[in-house]
Design a protein around this motif. Structure first.
Motif, PDB file in Angstrom:
ATOM      1  N   TRP A 137       0.693  -1.197   0.035  1.00 58.13           N
ATOM      2  CA  TRP A 137       0.010  -0.062  -0.104  1.00 58.13           C
ATOM      3  C   TRP A 137       0.731   1.180   0.165  1.00 58.13           C
ATOM      4  N   THR A 138       2.245   1.212   0.146  1.00 54.46           N
ATOM      5  CA  THR A 138       3.006   2.174   0.371  1.00 54.46           C
ATOM      6  C   THR A 138       3.268   3.279  -0.962  1.00 54.46           C
ATOM      7  N   ALA A 139       3.727   4.097  -1.038  1.00 56.47           N
ATOM      8  CA  ALA A 139       4.374   4.784  -2.493  1.00 56.47           C
ATOM      9  C   ALA A 139       5.603   4.459  -2.794  1.00 56.47           C
ATOM     10  N   GLY A 140       6.264   3.383  -2.216  1.00 53.02           N
ATOM     11  CA  GLY A 140       7.675   2.887  -2.461  1.00 53.02           C
ATOM     12  C   GLY A 140       8.263   2.487  -1.381  1.00 53.02           C
ATOM     13  N   CYS A 141       7.892   2.595  -0.195  1.00 60.52           N
ATOM     14  CA  CYS A 141       8.368   2.203   1.178  1.00 60.52           C
ATOM     15  C   CYS A 141       8.386   0.890   1.519  1.00 60.52           C
ATOM     16  N   ILE A 142       8.948   0.639   2.614  1.00 61.96           N
ATOM     17  CA  ILE A 142       8.632  -0.752   3.061  1.00 61.96           C
ATOM     18  C   ILE A 142       8.064  -0.685   4.638  1.00 61.96           C
ATOM     19  N   ALA A 143       7.049  -1.400   4.666  1.00 62.01           N
ATOM     20  CA  ALA A 143       6.152  -0.913   5.925  1.00 62.01           C
ATOM     21  C   ALA A 143       6.255  -2.429   6.711  1.00 62.01           C
ATOM     22  N   VAL A 144       6.463  -2.129   8.060  1.00 67.15           N
ATOM     23  CA  VAL A 144       6.390  -3.040   9.109  1.00 67.15           C
ATOM     24  C   VAL A 144       5.082  -2.792  10.034  1.00 67.15           C
ATOM     25  N   LYS A 145       5.017  -3.578  11.248  1.00 63.45           N
ATOM     26  CA  LYS A 145       4.128  -3.227  12.172  1.00 63.45           C
ATOM     27  C   LYS A 145       4.569  -2.323  13.195  1.00 63.45           C
ATOM     28  N   ASN A 146       4.044  -1.618  13.934  1.00 60.44           N
ATOM     29  CA  ASN A 146       4.791  -0.635  14.768  1.00 60.44           C
ATOM     30  C   ASN A 146       5.643  -1.101  15.662  1.00 60.44           C
ATOM     31  N   GLU A 147       5.285  -2.443  16.349  1.00 58.12           N
ATOM     32  CA  GLU A 147       6.461  -2.910  17.167  1.00 58.12           C
ATOM     33  C   GLU A 147       7.724  -3.523  16.722  1.00 58.12           C
ATOM     34  N   GLU A 148       7.315  -3.936  15.302  1.00 53.89           N
ATOM     35  CA  GLU A 148       8.549  -4.094  14.697  1.00 53.89           C
ATOM     36  C   GLU A 148       9.435  -2.910  14.320  1.00 53.89           C
ATOM     37  N   ILE A 149       9.068  -1.937  13.881  1.00 61.79           N
ATOM     38  CA  ILE A 149       9.835  -0.399  13.451  1.00 61.79           C
ATOM     39  C   ILE A 149      10.564  -0.232  14.762  1.00 61.79           C
ATOM     40  N   GLU A 150       9.771  -0.586  15.935  1.00 62.65           N
ATOM     41  CA  GLU A 150      10.582   0.016  17.101  1.00 62.65           C
ATOM     42  C   GLU A 150      11.940  -0.965  17.303  1.00 62.65           C
ATOM     43  N   GLU A 151      11.613  -1.927  16.926  1.00 62.15           N
ATOM     44  CA  GLU A 151      13.069  -2.929  16.927  1.00 62.15           C
ATOM     45  C   GLU A 151      13.845  -2.409  16.024  1.00 62.15           C
ATOM     46  N   ILE A 152      13.629  -2.471  14.822  1.00 62.11           N
ATOM     47  CA  ILE A 152      14.385  -2.004  13.712  1.00 62.11           C
ATOM     48  C   ILE A 152      15.182  -0.539  14.024  1.00 62.11           C
ATOM     49  N   TYR A 153      14.067   0.488  14.540  1.00 61.27           N
ATOM     50  CA  TYR A 153      14.756   1.720  14.398  1.00 61.27           C
ATOM     51  C   TYR A 153      15.911   1.533  15.942  1.00 61.27           C
ATOM     52  N   ALA A 154      15.684   0.773  16.867  1.00 65.03           N
ATOM     53  CA  ALA A 154      16.621   0.505  17.932  1.00 65.03           C
ATOM     54  C   ALA A 154      18.036  -0.034  17.487  1.00 65.03           C
ATOM     55  N   MET A 155      17.759  -1.184  16.606  1.00 63.17           N
ATOM     56  CA  MET A 155      18.922  -2.018  16.052  1.00 63.17           C
ATOM     57  C   MET A 155      19.773  -1.521  14.935  1.00 63.17           C
ATOM     58  N   VAL A 156      19.209  -0.769  14.217  1.00 63.56           N
ATOM     59  CA  VAL A 156      19.896  -0.483  12.993  1.00 63.56           C
ATOM     60  C   VAL A 156      20.554   1.058  13.236  1.00 63.56           C
ATOM     61  N   ARG A 157      21.817   1.037  12.826  1.00 62.85           N
ATOM     62  CA  ARG A 157      22.453   2.365  12.868  1.00 62.85           C
ATOM     63  C   ARG A 157      22.439   3.147  11.444  1.00 62.85           C
ATOM     64  N   ASP A 158      22.443   4.376  11.439  1.00 58.46           N
ATOM     65  CA  ASP A 158      22.810   5.143  10.121  1.00 58.46           C
ATOM     66  C   ASP A 158      24.211   4.559   9.625  1.00 58.46           C
ATOM     67  N   GLY A 159      24.197   4.500   8.163  1.00 55.90           N
ATOM     68  CA  GLY A 159      25.378   3.961   7.556  1.00 55.90           C
ATOM     69  C   GLY A 159      25.064   2.472   7.126  1.00 55.90           C
ATOM     70  N   THR A 160      24.281   1.671   7.616  1.00 52.91           N
ATOM     71  CA  THR A 160      23.998   0.232   7.541  1.00 52.91           C
ATOM     72  C   THR A 160      23.574   0.104   6.025  1.00 52.91           C
ATOM     73  N   ALA A 161      24.340  -0.924   5.278  1.00 55.10           N
ATOM     74  CA  ALA A 161      23.981  -1.122   3.922  1.00 55.10           C
ATOM     75  C   ALA A 161      22.508  -1.839   3.855  1.00 55.10           C
ATOM     76  N   ILE A 162      21.774  -1.621   3.034  1.00 56.88           N
ATOM     77  CA  ILE A 162      20.491  -2.324   2.826  1.00 56.88           C
ATOM     78  C   ILE A 162      20.202  -2.569   1.312  1.00 56.88           C
ATOM     79  N   THR A 163      20.263  -3.955   1.098  1.00 57.78           N
ATOM     80  CA  THR A 163      19.938  -4.570  -0.322  1.00 57.78           C
ATOM     81  C   THR A 163      18.497  -5.038  -0.517  1.00 57.78           C
ATOM     82  N   LEU A 164      17.843  -4.420  -1.504  1.00 63.74           N
ATOM     83  CA  LEU A 164      16.581  -4.769  -1.872  1.00 63.74           C
ATOM     84  C   LEU A 164      16.825  -5.625  -3.111  1.00 63.74           C
ATOM     85  N   ARG A 165      16.006  -6.870  -2.864  1.00 65.60           N
ATOM     86  CA  ARG A 165      16.284  -7.688  -4.097  1.00 65.60           C
ATOM     87  C   ARG A 165      14.755  -7.912  -4.767  1.00 65.60           C
ATOM     88  N   ALA A 166      14.704  -8.190  -5.884  1.00 60.60           N
ATOM     89  CA  ALA A 166      13.286  -8.496  -6.584  1.00 60.60           C
ATOM     90  C   ALA A 166      12.585  -9.802  -5.863  1.00 60.60           C
TER      91      ALA A 166
END
Length: 166
Positions: A137-166
């Protein structure tokens, strides 16, 4: 009398503590997240430490999920390797971490079509103002549940590589 006042005060304190909401900002002290992989076809996001999967999540994607994002408004989620480059604690989608789309090739591809590549691609939670009706449903983003973005927000640091595959 003093005992009764103390008891009433203690009960009020306990009742108010039960009403307090927990913070959306979590602490994380585990292994560093060294990379993120998104498998668009499987609708999965993986947080990795080396080759070890620390966490995985079901995700929603852009409303036109097949193919690489070509230009602003196409509803596609990018493919390729980018970096986490910012975070938004006051996101319209609860919390969000930004992805460094567009890169030089993305800009050149869109310019060749006479279009803007778009931007503001994030991993984020759910909308604050409405409930999505479908998985993608997003305009191009990656959506998760709110509890999950809380974990991701805490765990991931700026500069971390992200690879998006088909």
């Amino acid at each position: 009398m003093k005992r009764r006042l103390f008891t009433v005060g203690a009960l009020a304190t306990v009742a108010l503590a039960g009403c307090a909401s927990r913070s959306k900002f979590q602490q994380y002290n585990g292994p560093d997240v060294t990379s993120i992989v998104v498998n668009k076809g499987a609708r999965k996001l993986y947080l990795l430490h080396g080759e070890e999967v620390l966490r995985d999540y079901q995700v929603g994607l852009g409303f036109a999920p097949v193919g690489h994002k070509m230009f602003e408004g196409d509803g596609r989620t990018p493919e390729g390797t980018y970096r986490i480059d910012r975070r938004n604690p006051r996101s319209e989608f609860y919390l969000s971490v930004g992805i460094s789309y567009p890169n030089t090739q993305d800009r050149a591809r869109a310019a060749a079509m006479g279009k803007s590549p778009g931007g503001d691609i994030f991993i984020h939670g759910q909308p604050l103002t409405y409930q999505p009706k479908k998985q993608d449903w997003t305009a191009g983003c990656i959506a998760v549940k709110n509890e999950e973005i809380e974990e991701i927000y805490a765990m991931v640091r700026d500069g971390t590589a992200i690879t998006l595959r088909a």
